[in-house]
Design a protein around this motif. Structure first.
Motif, PDB file in Angstrom:
ATOM      1  N   ALA A   1       0.610  -1.087  -0.459  1.00 23.86           N
ATOM      2  CA  ALA A   1       0.122  -0.107   0.014  1.00 23.86           C
ATOM      3  C   ALA A   1       1.126   1.367   0.084  1.00 23.86           C
TER       4      ALA A   1
ATOM      5  N   LYS B   1       3.806   8.943  -5.887  1.00 24.93           N
ATOM      6  CA  LYS B   1       3.927  10.765  -5.717  1.00 24.93           C
ATOM      7  C   LYS B   1       5.745  11.753  -5.680  1.00 24.93           C
TER       8      LYS B   1
ATOM      9  N   LYS C   1       2.405   1.794  -3.475  1.00 22.27           N
ATOM     10  CA  LYS C   1       1.500   2.681  -4.683  1.00 22.27           C
ATOM     11  C   LYS C   1       1.167   3.405  -4.413  1.00 22.27           C
ATOM     12  N   ARG C   2       1.723   4.402  -3.196  1.00 21.94           N
ATOM     13  CA  ARG C   2       1.248   5.803  -2.906  1.00 21.94           C
ATOM     14  C   ARG C   2       1.776   6.305  -3.101  1.00 21.94           C
ATOM     15  N   GLU C   3       3.588   6.005  -2.355  1.00 20.68           N
ATOM     16  CA  GLU C   3       4.770   6.319  -2.784  1.00 20.68           C
ATOM     17  C   GLU C   3       5.773   7.103  -3.703  1.00 20.68           C
TER      18      GLU C   3
END
Ligand SMILES: CC(C)(C)c1cc(CCc2ccccn2)cc(-c2ccc(S(=O)(=O)CCO)cc2)c1
Length: 241
Positions: A213, A221, A216-218
């Protein structure tokens, strides 16, 4: 300088290997496209090493107005890192072993519920020669490679952090619009083709679901924030090919 000789054979080997990996496109292996945002595409392979998620990442992106050299410059030099690296708590230059080679110790912000992590790695900034030397003027390709290294001065678990092990390449190729031929180059004439490859072993145990998670977010970004940063920093500066 003697330190450079200690590290140099490994640096040369890892850099050549990372450039090959960045150049070869997706190659074999079940790459999954997990982010598509404009020109940015991010792929990952699901790989676990003794129960740890070490999913290799490969990202391609394309942005107008900056060169590959400028991209790799702002990624390499420490003075800019706090501006664009959102997960950073502290970063120290352990050793500057050459103008283009620096050894870092980084402590990253804790991302709940995983434990806090740190990394010790060398970082090398280099121009990348064209593989077939066909193009008349030297190709405008630059790369920065970060690769973990054991430091007696910074043993793992020295602090309370879990040590991560990373190998990263950020490669940028500058494409010049043919319309610019014979006149002064403007930032509107240049596009940077970006390849970012990362393999990070998270070190101690962390829930795979949490790591995936965060991952996939970092990563999306980071690449969006970093490229926007370089565009902003360079927009009124002379072009550095
Ligand atoms: C998610 C994972 C891939 C394992 C991960 C976890 C953490 C530590 C932060 C963290 C995340 C998740 C859980 C615990 N800690 C850092 C990184 C990481 C470190 C460095 C670079 S770099 O490209 O060299 C830019 C210079 O900083 C990129 C990525 C990756």
């Amino acid at each position: 300088a003697s330190l450079k000789h200690t590290y140099w054979p490994e640096i040369e080997r890892v850099v050549a290997e990372q450039i090959r990996s960045a150049r070869m496109g997706l190659g074999k292996g079940a790459w999954q496209l997990f982010v598509e945002d404009g020109e940015m595409k991010m792929y990952r392979r699901e790989v676990e090493e003794d129960g740890l998620v070490v999913d290799p990442l490969k990202a391609t992106h394309q942005v107008k107005g900056i060169t590959g050299r400028e991209l790799c410059h702002y990624f390499f030099y420490p003075e800019y890192r706090y501006d664009w690296e959102g997960t950073l708590e502290t970063m120290n230059v352990v050793d500057k072993i050459a103008e283009d080679t620096i050894v870092f110790h980084q402590i990253h912000k804790r991302i709940w519920p995983a434990a806090q992590r740190d990394a010790t790695f060398w970082s090398h900034l280099t121009h990348v020669p064209d593989e077939d030397n066909k193009s008349e003027d030297s190709p405008h390709i630059w790369a920065t490679v970060n690769s973990s290294v054991e430091l007696p001065s910074h043993p793992p678990n020295g602090g309370k952090q879990v040590r991560i092990y990373l190998t990263i390449i950020l490669m940028g190729q500058t494409i010049i619009s043919p319309a610019a031929k014979g006149r002064e180059l403007k930032r509107d004439d240049i596009t940077c083709k970006i390849t970012y490859c990362a393999v990070v072993n998270p070190g101690g145990w962390a829930p795979s679901s949490v790591l995936r998670a965060v991952y996939k977010r970092e990563y999306p970004k980071f690449l969006k924030r970093f490229t926007a940063y370089v565009i902003e920093k360079t927009k009124n500066l002379p072009i550095k090919l």
